[in-house]
Design an enzyme around this catalytic site. Structure first.
Site, short mmCIF file in Angstrom:
data_model
loop_
_atom_site.label_atom_id
_atom_site.label_comp_id
_atom_site.label_asym_id
_atom_site.label_seq_id
_atom_site.Cartn_x
_atom_site.Cartn_y
_atom_site.Cartn_z
N SER A 203 -3.96 -2.55 -0.28
CA SER A 203 -2.94 -3.44 0.09
C SER A 203 -3.62 -4.78 0.49
CB SER A 203 -2.27 -2.76 1.47
OG SER A 203 -1.06 -3.72 1.83
N ALA A 204 -3.15 -5.93 -0.07
CA ALA A 204 -3.80 -7.20 0.19
C ALA A 204 -3.96 -7.67 1.55
CB ALA A 204 -3.24 -8.26 -0.76
N GLY B 240 1.01 -1.14 0.03
CA GLY B 240 -0.03 -0.24 0.01
C GLY B 240 0.98 1.21 -0.18
N GLN C 252 -7.47 0.49 4.14
CA GLN C 252 -8.46 -0.10 5.35
C GLN C 252 -9.85 -0.33 4.59
OE1 GLN C 252 -7.69 -1.44 8.16
NE2 GLN C 252 -5.53 -0.45 8.28
N THR D 290 9.44 -8.38 -12.70
CA THR D 290 8.62 -9.43 -13.16
C THR D 290 7.47 -9.62 -12.18
OG1 THR D 290 10.45 -10.58 -14.01
CG2 THR D 290 8.50 -11.94 -13.47
N CYS E 297 7.90 4.64 18.00
CA CYS E 297 9.08 5.06 18.56
C CYS E 297 9.62 6.02 17.57
CB CYS E 297 9.98 3.83 18.73
SG CYS E 297 10.03 2.61 17.46
N ASN F 129 -7.03 4.00 9.76
CA ASN F 129 -6.32 3.06 10.37
C ASN F 129 -6.08 3.03 12.04
OD1 ASN F 129 -4.09 4.78 9.30
ND2 ASN F 129 -3.09 3.52 10.44
C1 LIG Z 1 -4.49 3.48 6.12
C2 LIG Z 1 -3.20 2.80 5.65
N1 LIG Z 1 -2.48 3.36 4.51
C3 LIG Z 1 -1.25 2.45 4.27
C4 LIG Z 1 -0.80 1.69 4.80
C5 LIG Z 1 0.49 0.91 4.32
O1 LIG Z 1 0.20 -0.41 3.75
P1 LIG Z 1 1.27 -1.44 3.46
O2 LIG Z 1 1.72 -1.89 4.64
O3 LIG Z 1 0.75 -2.24 2.43
O4 LIG Z 1 2.59 -0.59 3.05
C6 LIG Z 1 -1.51 1.02 6.14
C7 LIG Z 1 -0.97 -0.23 6.61
O5 LIG Z 1 -0.52 -0.20 7.91
C8 LIG Z 1 -2.58 1.69 6.33
O6 LIG Z 1 -3.45 1.41 7.44
#
Ligand SMILES: Cc1ncc(COP(=O)(O)O)c(C=O)c1O
Lengths: 93, 371
Positions: B195-196, B69, B175, B233, B323, B147
């Protein structure tokens, strides 16, 4: 939830506070971090987790020994505390 | 183990694992090769892409596979051709994938303006409208479903507003797919990130939805895969895993969401019935939100300690902090919505897998630990 301990040597209190706030030896922190995260140099968040785990070990050691007061050389969990003092004892408080 | 960290990642379903391993075994060819194994892999790739596009309400020409993602977001933001002097508008509650990418762009001289959200994490339309009037804006980059606190932005209203000013819209929809049916081509978005691993698919495979591919500059050059937008690829096994997970998410959307809503209500009801002093960070359940993300602040509690104790009780949750060098910093999202500092926050993110007994157990353990 709070679990406090006191370390005393020759009637002087060297530490009083939560078990996870004890001054642990860097070598013990490193070892615990390796055990938990396979990481020698943990980030601050993981480091705080390591302190919780080491603090729990101290509390569990006190429970295991069963006495109210234990000598600081009575258990390997206490050896991870970075306090050198003669006849030091540790107890819950 | 009671796993309540589905917003961090979801475990791949058995059928997804099966689809991935089967593809690894049955499709060894490179989709770019002309011979039979290559052609078979290419056909499977095309089939997956068509299916995924249909599931997301778009056409395959607008779907581009990425490694995450975060990469999808980076591609949209870094690959878009901004003209000198243009501003990117974003919000205070974005994921770091957006915020840190924008930090990089700033170093390259691009103007970025971060708009404040309200105390529930919503970007008010008036705030966006005022910014659009003041700035020569190139893009609005906005997290659709937050998230950390679950806030669901009114993408239709905000996106339409941006489009009315001729401003491109990037939506971080990472999300979203588990919780709603998406029809991307009907939504006011030009780019969207997915993001899968957030919908029971494999980690390390994402999607960028891009309405007009010709506008973008790739981050990775080479063999010209993904219409030249992302060379390398293709990861066919994970693409098929993503396809499977998304198909399951769409098919089971209604019963899964009903289960999640039941659990969320129960969780809050049990907390209310307990002696715990808590608050829900983010919107109440009646407002537009993801129901699976419950960010709860406990009065006077050190969240690190509580998360540690829960872990010892085999309950996995997430911290509202991260952190930053030598310090533990409270989440920027909680800061942005001015969540009370007196309350240590944990994120409990649910799925359809948990039972009501699991939820009761968690509240009971919390009660015991915080007595
Ligand atoms: C709202 C949001 N955006 C982007 C990401 C990033 O996705 P990825 O872990 O696939 O890079 C996350 C994952 O934590 C997310 O919750």
């Amino acid at each position: 939830m709070e679990e406090k301990v006191r370390i005393v040597s020759e009637e002087e209190t060297l530490f009083e506070g939560h078990a996870h706030e004890l001054p642990f030896r860097e070598s013990a922190i490193k070892q615990k971090s390796l055990e938990l995260f396979d990481e020698e140099d943990p980030c601050i968040l993981h480091r705080s987790f390591v302190f919780e785990a080491l603090g729990d070990e101290v509390l569990e050691a006190l429970d295991e020994l069963g006495n109210d007061v234990a000598r600081l050389d009575a258990h390997e969990a206490f050896a991870k505390i970075d306090i050198e003092a003669v006849e030091a004892t540790i107890s819950r408080c | 183990m009671i796993y309540l960290d589905y917003a961090a990642t979801t475990p791949p379903s058995e059928t997804v694992i099966e689809a991935v391993t089967q593809t690894l075994r049955d499709y060894p060819g490179n989709p770019s090769s002309f011979h039979r194994p290559g052609r078979e892999a290419k056909k499977r790739y095309q089939q997956a892409k068509r299916h995924i596009a249909t599931l997301l309400g778009t056409i395959p020409e607008r779907i581009f596979f990425t490694g995450s993602g975060s990469e999808a977001t980076a591609l949209a933001l870094k690959g878009h051709p901004f003209t000198p002097g243009e501003t990117i508008l974003t919000t205070t509650v974005e994921h770091h994938a957006t915020l840190h990418t924008l930090e990089q762009l700033k170093k390259n001289g691009i103007r970025v303006r971060t708009l404040p959200c309200d105390h529930e994490g919503f970007l008010p339309e008036e705030t966006l409208e005022a910014a659009l009037a003041e700035e020569r804006t190139g893009m609005l980059s906005l997290v659709h479903a937050n998230n950390e606190i679950g806030t669901l932005q009114d993408l239709k209203a905000l996106g339409d507003l941006a489009h009315a000013h001729d401003v491109k819209v990037h939506a971080d929809m990472v999300q979203s797919p588990l919780h709603m049916q998406l029809a991307l081509d009907e939504m006011p978005v030009d780019y969207a990130s997915f993001s899968a691993h957030k919908f029971f698919g494999p980690k390390g495979i994402g999607i960028l939805y891009a309405r007009d591919v010709n506008e973008l500059t790739p981050l990775i050059d080479g063999g010209g895969q993904e219409h030249g937008l992302r060379s390398g690829t293709e990861n066919l096994p994970y693409i098929v895993g993503l396809e499977k997970a998304l198909a399951e998410a769409v098919e089971a959307l209604t019963p899964r969401e009903a289960a999640i809503r039941r659990l969320a209500k129960r969780f809050l009801w049990r907390l209310e019935a307990s002696t715990l002093e808590y608050n829900l960070n983010g919107p109440p359940l009646e407002k537009p939100r993801l129901w699976n993300i419950l960010n709860i602040g406990f009065k006077g509690v050190d969240p690190q300690r509580l998360a540690y104790k829960l872990d010892r009780h085999d309950i996995a949750v997430s911290l509202g902090s991260a952190c930053s060098g030598d310090t533990i910093e409270r989440s920027h999202v909680l800061e942005a919505i001015k969540a009370p500092r007196s309350h240590g926050a944990l994120r409990f993110s649910l799925s359809h897998h948990e039972s009501e007994e699991d939820i009761d157990d968690v509240v009971e353990v919390l009660q015991r630990l915080l007595l």
